[in-house]
Design a protein around this motif. Structure first.
Motif, PDB file in Angstrom:
ATOM      1  N   ALA A  35       0.830  -1.205   0.000  1.00  0.00           N
ATOM      2  CA  ALA A  35       0.000   0.000   0.000  1.00  0.00           C
ATOM      3  C   ALA A  35       0.866   1.258   0.000  1.00  0.00           C
ATOM      4  O   ALA A  35       0.624   2.201  -0.773  1.00  0.00           O
ATOM      5  CB  ALA A  35      -0.925   0.000   1.218  1.00  0.00           C
ATOM      6  N   LEU A  36       1.901   1.264   0.846  1.00  0.00           N
ATOM      7  CA  LEU A  36       2.785   2.421   0.905  1.00  0.00           C
ATOM      8  C   LEU A  36       3.531   2.593  -0.415  1.00  0.00           C
ATOM      9  O   LEU A  36       3.641   3.721  -0.934  1.00  0.00           O
ATOM     10  CB  LEU A  36       3.778   2.260   2.056  1.00  0.00           C
ATOM     11  N   SER A  37       4.028   1.510  -0.967  1.00  0.00           N
ATOM     12  CA  SER A  37       4.770   1.586  -2.234  1.00  0.00           C
ATOM     13  C   SER A  37       3.875   2.113  -3.356  1.00  0.00           C
ATOM     14  O   SER A  37       4.287   2.968  -4.152  1.00  0.00           O
ATOM     15  CB  SER A  37       5.303   0.204  -2.621  1.00  0.00           C
ATOM     16  N   ARG A  38       2.659   1.610  -3.430  1.00  0.00           N
ATOM     17  CA  ARG A  38       1.726   2.079  -4.460  1.00  0.00           C
ATOM     18  C   ARG A  38       1.427   3.559  -4.290  1.00  0.00           C
ATOM     19  O   ARG A  38       1.434   4.323  -5.261  1.00  0.00           O
ATOM     20  CB  ARG A  38       0.430   1.264  -4.385  1.00  0.00           C
ATOM     21  N   PHE A  39       1.180   3.976  -3.053  1.00  0.00           N
ATOM     22  CA  PHE A  39       0.880   5.387  -2.786  1.00  0.00           C
ATOM     23  C   PHE A  39       2.035   6.286  -3.213  1.00  0.00           C
ATOM     24  O   PHE A  39       1.834   7.305  -3.879  1.00  0.00           O
ATOM     25  CB  PHE A  39       0.584   5.571  -1.299  1.00  0.00           C
ATOM     26  N   VAL A  40       3.244   5.924  -2.849  1.00  0.00           N
ATOM     27  CA  VAL A  40       4.410   6.731  -3.210  1.00  0.00           C
ATOM     28  C   VAL A  40       4.559   6.804  -4.727  1.00  0.00           C
ATOM     29  O   VAL A  40       4.772   7.891  -5.292  1.00  0.00           O
ATOM     30  CB  VAL A  40       5.690   6.153  -2.569  1.00  0.00           C
ATOM     31  N   ARG A  41       4.434   5.673  -5.404  1.00  0.00           N
ATOM     32  CA  ARG A  41       4.581   5.656  -6.863  1.00  0.00           C
ATOM     33  C   ARG A  41       3.509   6.511  -7.542  1.00  0.00           C
ATOM     34  O   ARG A  41       3.786   7.213  -8.515  1.00  0.00           O
ATOM     35  CB  ARG A  41       4.517   4.222  -7.387  1.00  0.00           C
TER      36      ARG A  41
END
Length: 211
Positions: free
Chosen positions: A86-92
């Motif tokens: 979730a964090l990785s997707r949000f940052v990207r």
């Protein structure tokens, strides 16, 4: 009829904010208000009725951008299989959409005015609260290094969004993706050099709001 008027007003507001963000990020904060109105497909009078001056427009645009980022964070948290994804997707997504890039082109005086806005402060705290939840969960399940906090992540994303220049012969979007992956890899456990000091979280910092 009243409902139609409200829908028209919201549509005009959304069009103005979308046009303002595109022009301000691409051309700088000094772009004429008349050009923003023209790009939004509304009259100058309509723009000034909604936003009487540039500071009011930037304040609304800042809140609108942060609320969009919050929606992205909530969606990622509810649809991805775990907190790290979730964090990785949000940052990207934030990087790909250049969300947050507005701050890098706002001059210090306007930035101070925005910092003292209660509305901007409240929107930012809602967003950071969700990101902090992602971080804490990812750290508990061992998928993220434990010596970083939400402030570290927020600063990394903010710095990454301020792309200083595009190098000839490179693809900006590809470079963004490469640097984003480097940043995310640096948040993983196991291969990291210990960081000096302690991580700062929301409870540790004082956000300036003019109160």
């Amino acid at each position: 009829m009243t409902g139609q008027l409200r829908a028209d007003a919201k549509r005009n507001r959304d069009q103005i904010l979308a046009a303002a963000r595109e022009l301000l990020v691409n051309q700088g904060v000094g772009v004429p208000m008349e050009e923003i109105a023209r790009h939004a497909g509304v009259g100058v009078g309509t723009l000034y009725r909604r936003f009487p001056d540039r500071v009011a427009l930037l304040r609304a645009l800042s809140v609108h951008t942060v609320e969009h980022m919050t929606d992205l964070a909530r969606t990622a948290l509810h649809t991805e299989p775990d907190a790290w994804n979730a964090l990785s997707r949000f940052v990207r997504e934030c990087v790909a959409l250049r969300l947050g890039a507005l701050r890098s082109i706002v001059d210090p005086q306007l930035h101070t005015a925005l910092q003292h806005s209660e509305e901007v402060h409240s929107a930012r705290m809602d967003l950071l609260g969700i990101v902090e939840q992602m971080i804490a969960t990812a750290q508990r399940d061992g998928s993220m290094r434990t010596d970083v906090g939400v402030v570290d992540v927020a600063m990394l994303v903010s710095l990454h969004l301020k792309r200083p220049f595009d190098l000839p012969g490179t693809q900006p979007e590809e470079m963004d993706a490469r640097l984003t992956q480097l940043m995310l890899d640096g948040l993983r456990p196991g291969s990291a050099t210990p960081l000096p000091g302690k991580p700062a979280n929301l409870s540790d910092v004082q956000w300036r709001t003019g109160r």
